[in-house]
Motif scaffolding. Structure first.
Motif, mmCIF file in Angstrom:
data_model
loop_
_atom_site.group_PDB
_atom_site.id
_atom_site.type_symbol
_atom_site.label_atom_id
_atom_site.label_comp_id
_atom_site.label_asym_id
_atom_site.label_seq_id
_atom_site.Cartn_x
_atom_site.Cartn_y
_atom_site.Cartn_z
ATOM 1 N N ASP A 125 -27.012 -12.691 9.513
ATOM 2 C CA ASP A 125 -27.203 -13.460 10.986
ATOM 3 C C ASP A 125 -28.122 -12.657 11.996
ATOM 4 O O ASP A 125 -28.556 -11.785 11.515
ATOM 5 C CB ASP A 125 -25.640 -13.618 11.421
ATOM 6 N N PRO A 131 -22.141 -12.178 5.677
ATOM 7 C CA PRO A 131 -20.529 -12.715 5.148
ATOM 8 C C PRO A 131 -20.096 -11.684 4.014
ATOM 9 O O PRO A 131 -20.748 -11.295 3.121
ATOM 10 C CB PRO A 131 -20.757 -13.977 4.683
ATOM 11 N N LYS A 132 -18.716 -11.274 4.419
ATOM 12 C CA LYS A 132 -17.860 -10.447 3.555
ATOM 13 C C LYS A 132 -18.597 -9.256 3.282
ATOM 14 O O LYS A 132 -18.454 -8.416 2.033
ATOM 15 C CB LYS A 132 -17.710 -11.200 1.912
#
Length: 149
Positions: A125, A131-132
């Motif tokens: 991002d 993510p994760k």
């Protein structure tokens, strides 16, 4: 006249074709925008090359292949608890430096690998997170701890 092998440039090695097949699987999976494309190709080539007595094995029936296979068996071997408990010594002056160095190297290795793969997958991002990421770093930390045994 340059040729890349003794066959005069004719690709007859099963290992070469297996590697090319793995690359083709990666390319096709990338074409379908699969986030696991590299895993598919590498896993196929790795698992197929483990089987002995094939044209593509990494462990042929010769001295070099047997030495590789003996080393491979040690890598996947489960060590008993008697090997974990070792005699302690009072000469621990450099142990702290070694531990900090290994932690630093492991962190940089994990960060580089995870960020490189996440960047190639396009899941980073605006803030540089993916993510994760906490779970990924945690799995690496736990694997590192158990890999010590």
């Amino acid at each position: 006249n340059y040729t890349c092998d003794v066959e005069g440039g004719i690709m007859t090695s099963g290992r070469t074709w297996l590697g090319l097949l793995g690359m083709m699987i990666i390319a096709v999976a990338l074409g379908y925008r699969s986030k696991l494309s590299f895993i598919y190709g590498i896993a196929l080539v790795t698992i197929v090359s483990w089987f002995r007595n094939t044209a593509v094995t990494y462990f042929p029936d010769d001295d070099a292949g047997n030495a590789r296979f003996d080393y491979f068996k040690k890598v996947v071997d489960i060590t008993g608890l008697d090997m974990i408990i070792t005699p302690f010594t009072s000469d621990l002056a450099n142990a702290g430096v070694a531990i900090v160095t290994m932690l630093y190297v492991d962190f940089l290795d994990t960060s580089g690998t995870l960020l490189g793969i996440a960047t190639s997958m396009g899941v980073i991002d605006e803030e540089g997170n993916f993510p994760k990421s906490t779970q990924a770093y945690s799995v690496d930390a736990i694997s590192t701890m158990f890999g010590e045994f």
